[in-house]
Write a protein that holds these residues in place. Structure first.
Motif, PDB file in Angstrom:
ATOM      1  N   LEU A  29      41.363  27.032 -13.815  1.00 44.17           N
ATOM      2  CA  LEU A  29      42.804  27.084 -13.665  1.00 44.17           C
ATOM      3  C   LEU A  29      43.377  25.879 -14.377  1.00 44.17           C
ATOM      4  CD1 LEU A  29      45.186  28.566 -12.284  1.00 44.17           C
ATOM      5  CD2 LEU A  29      44.852  27.035 -10.333  1.00 44.17           C
ATOM      6  N   GLY A  30      44.315  26.119 -15.287  1.00 43.93           N
ATOM      7  CA  GLY A  30      44.892  25.012 -16.040  1.00 43.93           C
ATOM      8  C   GLY A  30      46.382  25.176 -16.233  1.00 43.93           C
ATOM      9  N   GLY A  31      46.987  24.172 -16.805  1.00 38.16           N
ATOM     10  CA  GLY A  31      48.418  24.176 -17.042  1.00 38.16           C
ATOM     11  C   GLY A  31      49.147  23.453 -15.931  1.00 38.16           C
ATOM     12  N   ASP A  32      50.477  23.577 -15.937  1.00 34.04           N
ATOM     13  CA  ASP A  32      51.276  22.951 -14.882  1.00 34.04           C
ATOM     14  C   ASP A  32      51.831  24.031 -13.963  1.00 34.04           C
ATOM     15  OD1 ASP A  32      53.685  24.008 -16.012  1.00 34.04           O
ATOM     16  OD2 ASP A  32      53.749  22.331 -17.409  1.00 34.04           O
ATOM     17  N   THR A  37      47.534  29.044 -16.066  1.00 35.25           N
ATOM     18  CA  THR A  37      46.663  30.052 -16.655  1.00 35.25           C
ATOM     19  C   THR A  37      45.291  29.947 -15.993  1.00 35.25           C
ATOM     20  OG1 THR A  37      47.796  29.979 -18.782  1.00 35.25           O
ATOM     21  CG2 THR A  37      45.577  30.884 -18.774  1.00 35.25           C
ATOM     22  N   LEU A  38      44.805  31.080 -15.524  1.00 35.83           N
ATOM     23  CA  LEU A  38      43.452  31.165 -14.979  1.00 35.83           C
ATOM     24  C   LEU A  38      42.611  31.890 -16.015  1.00 35.83           C
ATOM     25  CD1 LEU A  38      41.231  30.955 -12.873  1.00 35.83           C
ATOM     26  CD2 LEU A  38      42.219  32.952 -11.730  1.00 35.83           C
ATOM     27  N   LYS A  39      41.651  31.174 -16.610  1.00 36.67           N
ATOM     28  CA  LYS A  39      40.762  31.765 -17.606  1.00 36.67           C
ATOM     29  C   LYS A  39      39.418  32.043 -16.953  1.00 36.67           C
ATOM     30  CE  LYS A  39      42.893  29.713 -21.626  1.00 36.67           C
ATOM     31  NZ  LYS A  39      42.711  29.037 -22.886  1.00 36.67           N
ATOM     32  N   VAL A  40      39.018  33.295 -17.000  1.00 32.85           N
ATOM     33  CA  VAL A  40      37.749  33.721 -16.424  1.00 32.85           C
ATOM     34  C   VAL A  40      36.883  34.233 -17.570  1.00 32.85           C
ATOM     35  CG1 VAL A  40      36.627  35.275 -14.789  1.00 32.85           C
ATOM     36  CG2 VAL A  40      38.891  34.333 -14.258  1.00 32.85           C
ATOM     37  N   LEU A  41      35.734  33.597 -17.768  1.00 34.62           N
ATOM     38  CA  LEU A  41      34.800  33.993 -18.819  1.00 34.62           C
ATOM     39  C   LEU A  41      33.603  34.680 -18.180  1.00 34.62           C
ATOM     40  CD1 LEU A  41      34.904  30.746 -20.998  1.00 34.62           C
ATOM     41  CD2 LEU A  41      36.272  32.824 -21.231  1.00 34.62           C
ATOM     42  N   TYR A  76      51.349  32.901 -12.371  1.00 30.08           N
ATOM     43  CA  TYR A  76      50.196  32.516 -13.174  1.00 30.08           C
ATOM     44  C   TYR A  76      49.891  33.616 -14.173  1.00 30.08           C
ATOM     45  CZ  TYR A  76      47.478  35.726 -10.312  1.00 30.08           C
ATOM     46  OH  TYR A  76      46.999  36.845  -9.681  1.00 30.08           O
ATOM     47  N   HIS A  77      49.081  33.262 -15.138  1.00 30.93           N
ATOM     48  CA  HIS A  77      48.638  34.174 -16.192  1.00 30.93           C
ATOM     49  C   HIS A  77      47.114  34.230 -16.080  1.00 30.93           C
ATOM     50  CE1 HIS A  77      48.877  36.067 -20.148  1.00 30.93           C
ATOM     51  NE2 HIS A  77      47.926  35.260 -20.553  1.00 30.93           N
ATOM     52  N   LEU A  78      46.558  35.422 -15.913  1.00 35.21           N
ATOM     53  CA  LEU A  78      45.109  35.595 -15.774  1.00 35.21           C
ATOM     54  C   LEU A  78      44.542  36.161 -17.070  1.00 35.21           C
ATOM     55  CD1 LEU A  78      42.422  35.830 -14.182  1.00 35.21           C
ATOM     56  CD2 LEU A  78      43.266  38.012 -13.281  1.00 35.21           C
ATOM     57  N   HIS A 186      46.237  39.604 -17.620  1.00 36.94           N
ATOM     58  CA  HIS A 186      46.882  40.139 -16.424  1.00 36.94           C
ATOM     59  C   HIS A 186      47.961  39.147 -16.038  1.00 36.94           C
ATOM     60  CE1 HIS A 186      47.130  42.010 -12.402  1.00 36.94           C
ATOM     61  NE2 HIS A 186      47.303  40.784 -11.985  1.00 36.94           N
ATOM     62  N   HIS A 187      49.171  39.606 -15.824  1.00 38.76           N
ATOM     63  CA  HIS A 187      50.265  38.722 -15.436  1.00 38.76           C
ATOM     64  C   HIS A 187      50.628  38.971 -13.981  1.00 38.76           C
ATOM     65  CE1 HIS A 187      51.137  37.518 -19.586  1.00 38.76           C
ATOM     66  NE2 HIS A 187      50.798  38.747 -19.886  1.00 38.76           N
ATOM     67  N   SER A 188      50.895  37.876 -13.281  1.00 40.07           N
ATOM     68  CA  SER A 188      51.348  38.012 -11.900  1.00 40.07           C
ATOM     69  C   SER A 188      52.597  37.190 -11.698  1.00 40.07           C
ATOM     70  CB  SER A 188      50.266  37.525 -10.940  1.00 40.07           C
ATOM     71  OG  SER A 188      50.733  37.635  -9.628  1.00 40.07           O
TER      72      SER A 188
END
Length: 188
Positions: A29-32, A37-41, A76-78, A186-188
């Protein structure tokens, strides 16, 4: 150091991946607070890349879990995708798997680098070739200063692969790398 939300997010990501027969590489999870933004690899258990459909399923599962549990309190942005050329190395198994590959390390604090009594450079990070990995540390050959270093995982802030010239040439030619797939958002 992991925060409680990091632990919760990683557990949710791990459960979503495992339910779909995939392996979690990393969830960050990053950003302010206004632009999270949650980046899942993710990858398959054999290390190959999942399909776009599999990434979409992880995205939907994670998005639903996060929304129902209200884990992230603001918008957040996933993003769910594959690790890519500059794949992060997170667990000892990652380092062991990629011995022989060029890697960049960022230390949690500057490390004294060099050979024995000549060790005189405090560096925030290095790039070199992984030459070994155990459950507690890694060994890397670096060019400047020319030496082999041993670093404990506890001293690492971040580590990732550095793509070879051949891999970069393939990308520049528009060729698809083995296992390459896009990112699902995915946007929430």
């Amino acid at each position: 150091m992991s925060t409680p939300i990091d632990v919760t997010i990683n557990q949710m990501a791990l459960e979503a991946c495992e339910a779909l027969g995939l392996s979690l590489v990393q969830a960050r999870l990053g950003g302010d607070s206004r632009n999270l933004t949650l980046k899942v690899l993710v990858e398959r258990p054999d290390g190959s890349s999942p399909t776009l459909e599999e990434c979409t399923k992880v995205s939907r599962t994670m998005g639903t879990q996060l929304d129902v549990a209200e884990t992230i309190k603001s918008r957040y942005h996933l993003e769910v995708g594959t690790p890519g050329l500059d794949r992060p190395l997170v667990k000892p198994a990652d380092f062991k798997r990629f011995v022989g590959r060029q890697t960049k390390l960022q230390f949690s604090s500057k490390q004294l680098i060099g050979n024995g009594a000549q060790a005189s450079e405090y560096l925030p990070g290095v790039t070199g070739v992984l030459t070994g990995a155990t459950d507690t540390d890694i060994e890397m050959a670096i060019k400047h200063p020319t030496c082999t270093i041993r670093v404990k995982y506890a001293d690492l802030r971040y580590a990732h692969l550095v793509p070879s010239d051949a891999e970069l040439a393939m990308v520049m030619k528009g060729e698809r790398l083995p296992g390459q797939v896009g990112t699902v958002e995915h946007h929430s």
